[in-house]
Scaffold this motif. Structure first.
Motif, PDB file in Angstrom:
ATOM      1  N   ILE A  14      49.310   0.806 -25.189  1.00 23.73           N
ATOM      2  CA  ILE A  14      49.852  -0.486 -25.589  1.00 23.73           C
ATOM      3  C   ILE A  14      50.449  -0.379 -26.990  1.00 23.73           C
ATOM      4  O   ILE A  14      49.823   0.157 -27.906  1.00 23.73           O
ATOM      5  N   ASP A  15      51.640  -0.901 -27.155  1.00 20.54           N
ATOM      6  CA  ASP A  15      52.325  -0.959 -28.440  1.00 20.54           C
ATOM      7  C   ASP A  15      51.968  -2.287 -29.106  1.00 20.54           C
ATOM      8  O   ASP A  15      52.458  -3.342 -28.701  1.00 20.54           O
ATOM      9  N   LEU A  16      51.099  -2.239 -30.115  1.00 22.80           N
ATOM     10  CA  LEU A  16      50.626  -3.477 -30.740  1.00 22.80           C
ATOM     11  C   LEU A  16      51.758  -4.243 -31.422  1.00 22.80           C
ATOM     12  O   LEU A  16      51.750  -5.479 -31.447  1.00 22.80           O
ATOM     13  N   GLU A  17      52.733  -3.532 -31.941  1.00 19.45           N
ATOM     14  CA  GLU A  17      53.860  -4.221 -32.566  1.00 19.45           C
ATOM     15  C   GLU A  17      54.672  -4.961 -31.509  1.00 19.45           C
ATOM     16  O   GLU A  17      55.162  -6.073 -31.749  1.00 19.45           O
ATOM     17  N   ARG A  18      54.789  -4.358 -30.343  1.00 20.28           N
ATOM     18  CA  ARG A  18      55.496  -5.044 -29.262  1.00 20.28           C
ATOM     19  C   ARG A  18      54.703  -6.265 -28.796  1.00 20.28           C
ATOM     20  O   ARG A  18      55.295  -7.291 -28.439  1.00 20.28           O
ATOM     21  N   VAL A  19      53.383  -6.168 -28.785  1.00 16.99           N
ATOM     22  CA  VAL A  19      52.563  -7.330 -28.428  1.00 16.99           C
ATOM     23  C   VAL A  19      52.870  -8.482 -29.377  1.00 16.99           C
ATOM     24  O   VAL A  19      53.054  -9.634 -28.950  1.00 16.99           O
ATOM     25  N   ARG A  20      52.946  -8.188 -30.679  1.00 14.87           N
ATOM     26  CA  ARG A  20      53.249  -9.243 -31.653  1.00 14.87           C
ATOM     27  C   ARG A  20      54.607  -9.866 -31.374  1.00 14.87           C
ATOM     28  O   ARG A  20      54.785 -11.085 -31.471  1.00 14.87           O
ATOM     29  N   LEU A 230      57.205 -17.073  -9.973  1.00 12.64           N
ATOM     30  CA  LEU A 230      56.057 -16.186 -10.169  1.00 12.64           C
ATOM     31  C   LEU A 230      56.306 -15.240 -11.342  1.00 12.64           C
ATOM     32  O   LEU A 230      55.453 -15.081 -12.233  1.00 12.64           O
ATOM     33  N   LEU A 231      57.469 -14.599 -11.358  1.00 15.93           N
ATOM     34  CA  LEU A 231      57.785 -13.642 -12.419  1.00 15.93           C
ATOM     35  C   LEU A 231      57.921 -14.326 -13.773  1.00 15.93           C
ATOM     36  O   LEU A 231      57.603 -13.734 -14.806  1.00 15.93           O
ATOM     37  N   ALA A 232      58.368 -15.575 -13.776  1.00 17.76           N
ATOM     38  CA  ALA A 232      58.477 -16.316 -15.033  1.00 17.76           C
ATOM     39  C   ALA A 232      57.104 -16.503 -15.662  1.00 17.76           C
ATOM     40  O   ALA A 232      56.941 -16.379 -16.885  1.00 17.76           O
ATOM     41  N   ASP A 233      56.093 -16.775 -14.844  1.00 16.58           N
ATOM     42  CA  ASP A 233      54.741 -16.927 -15.379  1.00 16.58           C
ATOM     43  C   ASP A 233      54.174 -15.594 -15.841  1.00 16.58           C
ATOM     44  O   ASP A 233      53.428 -15.534 -16.825  1.00 16.58           O
ATOM     45  N   VAL A 234      54.504 -14.512 -15.141  1.00 14.39           N
ATOM     46  CA  VAL A 234      54.056 -13.189 -15.584  1.00 14.39           C
ATOM     47  C   VAL A 234      54.611 -12.891 -16.976  1.00 14.39           C
ATOM     48  O   VAL A 234      53.899 -12.403 -17.861  1.00 14.39           O
ATOM     49  N   ARG A 235      55.879 -13.211 -17.184  1.00 19.41           N
ATOM     50  CA  ARG A 235      56.470 -13.017 -18.517  1.00 19.41           C
ATOM     51  C   ARG A 235      55.822 -13.950 -19.535  1.00 19.41           C
ATOM     52  O   ARG A 235      55.572 -13.551 -20.680  1.00 19.41           O
ATOM     53  N   ALA A 236      55.530 -15.179 -19.124  1.00 23.15           N
ATOM     54  CA  ALA A 236      54.931 -16.147 -20.042  1.00 23.15           C
ATOM     55  C   ALA A 236      53.512 -15.754 -20.423  1.00 23.15           C
ATOM     56  O   ALA A 236      53.025 -16.145 -21.490  1.00 23.15           O
ATOM     57  N   LEU A 237      52.845 -14.978 -19.598  1.00 19.19           N
ATOM     58  CA  LEU A 237      51.502 -14.506 -19.931  1.00 19.19           C
ATOM     59  C   LEU A 237      51.532 -13.372 -20.940  1.00 19.19           C
ATOM     60  O   LEU A 237      50.489 -12.960 -21.430  1.00 19.19           O
ATOM     61  N   GLY A 238      52.700 -12.855 -21.250  1.00 16.87           N
ATOM     62  CA  GLY A 238      52.820 -11.821 -22.272  1.00 16.87           C
ATOM     63  C   GLY A 238      53.818 -10.735 -21.942  1.00 16.87           C
ATOM     64  O   GLY A 238      54.420 -10.149 -22.831  1.00 16.87           O
ATOM     65  N   PRO A 241      53.782  -4.776 -22.594  1.00 18.57           N
ATOM     66  CA  PRO A 241      53.750  -4.204 -23.945  1.00 18.57           C
ATOM     67  C   PRO A 241      53.542  -2.697 -23.980  1.00 18.57           C
ATOM     68  O   PRO A 241      53.232  -2.137 -25.027  1.00 18.57           O
ATOM     69  N   LEU A 242      53.690  -2.022 -22.848  1.00 18.35           N
ATOM     70  CA  LEU A 242      53.392  -0.599 -22.780  1.00 18.35           C
ATOM     71  C   LEU A 242      54.434   0.226 -23.531  1.00 18.35           C
ATOM     72  O   LEU A 242      55.628  -0.075 -23.517  1.00 18.35           O
ATOM     73  N   THR A 243      53.985   1.289 -24.168  1.00 19.70           N
ATOM     74  CA  THR A 243      54.915   2.204 -24.840  1.00 19.70           C
ATOM     75  C   THR A 243      55.779   2.950 -23.825  1.00 19.70           C
ATOM     76  O   THR A 243      56.825   3.488 -24.175  1.00 19.70           O
ATOM     77  N   THR A 244      55.325   2.978 -22.569  1.00 18.58           N
ATOM     78  CA  THR A 244      56.073   3.642 -21.494  1.00 18.58           C
ATOM     79  C   THR A 244      57.099   2.715 -20.850  1.00 18.58           C
ATOM     80  O   THR A 244      57.688   3.067 -19.828  1.00 18.58           O
ATOM     81  N   LEU A 245      57.295   1.542 -21.445  1.00 17.00           N
ATOM     82  CA  LEU A 245      58.276   0.596 -20.911  1.00 17.00           C
ATOM     83  C   LEU A 245      59.648   1.242 -20.811  1.00 17.00           C
ATOM     84  O   LEU A 245      60.128   1.868 -21.768  1.00 17.00           O
ATOM     85  N   ARG A 246      60.299   1.091 -19.665  1.00 14.22           N
ATOM     86  CA  ARG A 246      61.629   1.661 -19.498  1.00 14.22           C
ATOM     87  C   ARG A 246      62.612   0.933 -20.397  1.00 14.22           C
ATOM     88  O   ARG A 246      62.552  -0.297 -20.561  1.00 14.22           O
ATOM     89  N   ARG A 247      63.495   1.662 -21.020  1.00 19.64           N
ATOM     90  CA  ARG A 247      64.410   1.095 -22.004  1.00 19.64           C
ATOM     91  C   ARG A 247      65.719   0.617 -21.390  1.00 19.64           C
ATOM     92  O   ARG A 247      66.473  -0.109 -22.037  1.00 19.64           O
TER      93      ARG A 247
END
Length: 307
Positions: A14-20, A230-238, A241-247
């Protein structure tokens, strides 16, 4: 900060800066607050069964502060601290009686306990608080955003007084399984956190020095009419934040495969279900058994004089 003897366990990259950053826009996550409120209500039901009278309470990962007035109502004589890593969330939490100036933060650390609500910005694995300074730590659906929960537990134990209480909720590994399965139809990239298992949390609490940890879980299913909702709520939950997120953006065909996979999961009532495994935990900080030099501490009660 006191940490367990074993090396820290990485729950996820998890990328804590991305979480912020993901939580830097309170309006973005507001639509999913219904779930946080529901879990909070169930946490308070559990808290009512534990008789405590805390002087100082910390809401770790307080977000926009919805639980702060509830904690203040439950413990009107206590000082309630709300801590979050995202400054925007704390700004949204400010209101009558909420103070977040740097001077107030300093005084909160130095002065004896007082009633009221104060806000602090920081990482709940490195709390800006002294040892033995809290009587209750409350954390609602925040722990899964940290990559090293064992270090979080060790830090929470550090700031709790002896016989004080930790109470938290977090998502378990069965959460968002429909989204995880659907995205697996589209590509090999991880799109959902690999949430920590309840039994691993129990082991980490014991390793961090907590006593009598109690953990249980339940499944909450939320239903939707469309994959987009459904996907809108998934995004709204956060979000992710993974460092492996595809760019790069997912291609149209891959995105459609994911949507089709969600559609195939429609229930008999025509709704799309989204699963949340919610873990509830509480534990106490026990009295130490050894000194800082490793010497055993033996406690005994003096004999009572006959009346």
């Amino acid at each position: 900060m006191q940490v367990p003897a074993n090396p820290p366990k990485l729950s996820a990259p998890i990328d804590l800066e991305r979480v912020r950053k993901l939580f830097s826009r309170p309006e973005r996550i507001q639509t999913a607050d219904f779930l946080r409120r529901e879990v909070s209500s169930r946490m308070f039901d559990r808290l009512e069964l534990i008789k405590i009278a805390p002087q100082r309470v910390l809401d770790a990962g307080c977000g926009t502060g919805a639980d702060l007035p509830l904690l203040q109502k439950a413990y009107p004589a206590a000082q309630i601290l709300g801590l979050d890593a995202a400054e925007a969330m704390l700004r949204a939490a400010q209101g009558p009686g909420a103070k977040s100036s740097s001077l107030n933060q300093l005084l909160s650390k130095l002065l004896p306990s007082k009633s009221g609500v104060d806000l602090l910005c920081g990482d709940f694995a490195e709390l800006p608080l002294g040892p033995n300074s809290l009587d209750l730590i409350w954390s609602n659906l925040a722990l899964h955003w940290h990559p090293q929960p064992d270090r979080v537990f060790a830090e929470w134990r550090r700031v709790l007084r002896v016989n004080s209480l930790l109470m938290f909720s977090t998502f378990g590994p069965d959460s968002l399984r429909e989204v995880r399965t659907a995205f697996a139809e589209a590509d090999l990239a991880p799109h959902v956190l690999p949430f920590v298992d309840m039994h691993d949390f129990g082991d980490q609490l014991v390793e961090a020095g907590f006593s009598t940890p109690v953990l249980d879980m339940e499944t909450i299913t939320v239903t939707y009419d469309t994959p987009q909702a459904l996907l809108a709520d998934v995004r709204a939950l956060g979000g992710n934040p993974l460092t492996t997120l595809r760019r790069s953006m997912m291609g149209k065909q891959a995105w459609q495969r994911m949507l089709d996979a969600l559609e195939r999961g429609r229930r008999s009532d025509g709704k799309l279900g989204l699963t949340f495994e919610v873990i509830y935990g509480h534990a106490f900080r026990p009295a130490p058994k050894v000194t800082s030099k490793g010497e055993a501490i033996i406690r005994f009660d003096p004999p009572r004089k006959p009346r």
